[in-house]
Structure formats: structure tokens, C-alpha cells
Design an enzyme around this catalytic site. Sequence first.
Site, PDB file in Angstrom:
ATOM      1  N   LYS A 195      -3.220   0.361   3.248  1.00 13.87           N
ATOM      2  CA  LYS A 195      -2.091  -0.453   2.807  1.00 13.87           C
ATOM      3  C   LYS A 195      -1.027  -0.446   3.901  1.00 13.87           C
ATOM      4  O   LYS A 195      -0.486   0.597   4.257  1.00 13.87           O
ATOM      5  CB  LYS A 195      -1.511   0.092   1.511  1.00 13.87           C
ATOM      6  CG  LYS A 195      -0.327  -0.719   0.973  1.00 13.87           C
ATOM      7  CD  LYS A 195       0.157  -0.146  -0.347  1.00 13.87           C
ATOM      8  CE  LYS A 195       1.349  -0.915  -0.892  1.00 13.87           C
ATOM      9  NZ  LYS A 195       1.838  -0.358  -2.161  1.00 13.87           N
ATOM     10  N   LYS A 248      -4.877  -4.006   1.949  1.00  8.34           N
ATOM     11  CA  LYS A 248      -3.715  -4.794   1.523  1.00  8.34           C
ATOM     12  C   LYS A 248      -2.710  -4.853   2.667  1.00  8.34           C
ATOM     13  O   LYS A 248      -2.377  -3.801   3.220  1.00  8.34           O
ATOM     14  CB  LYS A 248      -3.084  -4.135   0.286  1.00  8.34           C
ATOM     15  CG  LYS A 248      -1.860  -4.866  -0.256  1.00  8.34           C
ATOM     16  CD  LYS A 248      -1.256  -4.100  -1.431  1.00  8.34           C
ATOM     17  CE  LYS A 248      -0.028  -4.833  -1.963  1.00  8.34           C
ATOM     18  NZ  LYS A 248       0.633  -4.118  -3.065  1.00  8.34           N
TER      19      LYS A 248
END
Length: 322
Positions: A195, A248
Site C-alpha cells: 500500500k 493499492k
Amino acid sequence: MAFPIHRPRRLRRSAVLRDMVRETTLEPSDFIYPLFVVDGRDVRRPIASMPGIFNLSIEHAVAEAKQAKALGVPSVILFGIPDQKDGRGTQGYARDGIVQRAIRAIKEAVPELQVIADVCLCEYTDHGHCGVLEGDHVANDATLPLLAQMAVTCAQAGADIIAPSDMMDGRIAALRRSMDEAHLVDTPILSYAVKYASGFYGPFREAAQSTPQFGDRRGYQMDPANAREALKELRLDLDEGADMVMVKPALSYLDIIHRVKEHCQVPVVAYNVSGEYAMVKAAAQNGWVDGNRVMMEILTSIKRAGADLIITYHALEASKLL
């Protein structure tokens, strides 16, 4: 005059033929639909930066979940926004917290739908960071027990999958240990393993009311310039017991999705995040692009890069087209 022997255009000359030889296909079953759940009754509040997406009270979230299932979308991921926040994010792990109540309601109404609980404190803390603070510093080890407690209460409420998104070191092991001790050994963990500290999260922070009140999250989320570090984070989370992993954002990190896919044997999820969604919507509203065509092209690119599943705010409209 010499003519080419190889003519790739032969396989492009009709829609049926193009469909027959298509390498990457999308199905509604590829999608996970995010829902923002808030306290109150009859709340369906538009999110200005995300046209078509709303803050929903529980009964409206249930209705959205039913629609997703009817369209063939197999799963939703829940983000809770409580009425009250504090420095330790206590509503995130309360047994009667907003997300725990939403899980119960959705599982009762649509039991066959897979409900994923996002586990992070940012939506529940008054300072907007993903963990508890020591001064102006997010305290990694002090945050882990709170995340573990949230994972347990969400799983006990009926969540099918737990998805920690906080990026604290060691969180997968902490969650797995606490869940196993609570006899939740069969509940899988979908780790936000990779992320990045991204500028594409802006609309989400409006939706979840989770903008940090000071500083930013670069001290715990990844530097967008780093690729090898993604594989390190991947290995650590797999070693700690992650059952699935996530990258992400998605669109600016297609190369990372591809690398992660090549280096692991578990399902890979990509999060087509709020800023990516908002850009398509804004350009389409201005008539600059064909919104549906660009949406499907982006989703196809994410799957082509290696994602097995895609978390996307486009899930319902894309499923209708499919």
C-alpha cells in the site's frame, strides 16, 4: 510486390472473432464493491468527489449489498464512519460499532455475499492516523493489539474476510494470533500488503472523514518510487500468515501488480482507488472521454496486469455493462 505472411488483422475483423480470441476477460465475479457505512437512519449522502457513491446508513448499505449480489458481484468491503471519534479509535473495535452492526445486517440479509471488513483505525481516530499516537509519532507496537481486537470483533460479527490496511509492521501475525485464540482459525486475512502513500486517496478521505489532522502517512505507507520494497512487504505478510494480498492503488502500479503476481501463489487483489474513479467520472462529465469505455479499459488493464480480484467503485455499473 511481396505481401505479409502474417496478418494479425485477420483475427480482428469481427466482434465475434475478437471475443473468441480475447486474452483477458472481465466478469462481475472479478469485482469487490466498497461501501461507506454511517450511523443514523435513512442516510444516503452523496460524496461530492465520487459521483454515484454515497455515505450510507445500514439499511441503505444492505440494499446496495443486495443489488451487488443480484448483479453477480460476490463481495463487498465495508468502511465504517462513526458518529464519535477519539484518540484510540475505540469505535473501530467496539462490539456494537458501526461496521460490526453493518456486517451483521448484511450477512443476515444476504448470507451468501462475502463481506470483507477493512481493519484500520484511521476512520475512527480523531487525529485521522492509522494507529495510536505517541506525541506526533504513530506507535507501531501499541497499535497492533487494537487492530487485532478490531479483527476479532468484525469476524465475530460475521465478516467472511479480514483486510488490514494500516501498514503497521507485524500486523498480520498479530491479527492471526488473536483470531486463532478466539477460535476464528477459518477466517482468512486479505492483507493490504503493498500500500503506497498515494495522492489518489483524496476522495476516499472525504468519504471516510479520515484526513490526517497533521502530517501525512508517508511514515508507514510505502514510497511510490519503490518496487523491490513491495516484494519485501509481500514476503513478510505471507510469512506471517496472509491468505490473500493486495496492491493499492492499481492504475499507477500495474507493474507492481505484475511483480506481485509473479512472486506469490496466493490470490492477488488490486484496489482501483477513489482518485482513479473520480478522474474517470470528472472527464466523462466534461465530455472529454467515453466514461464507460475508459472504465472498462482501466479494469481490463488491472486484470491483465495480474489481479485476480479488483476492489472498485465501478463494480455495479461495470457489472451492468457486462
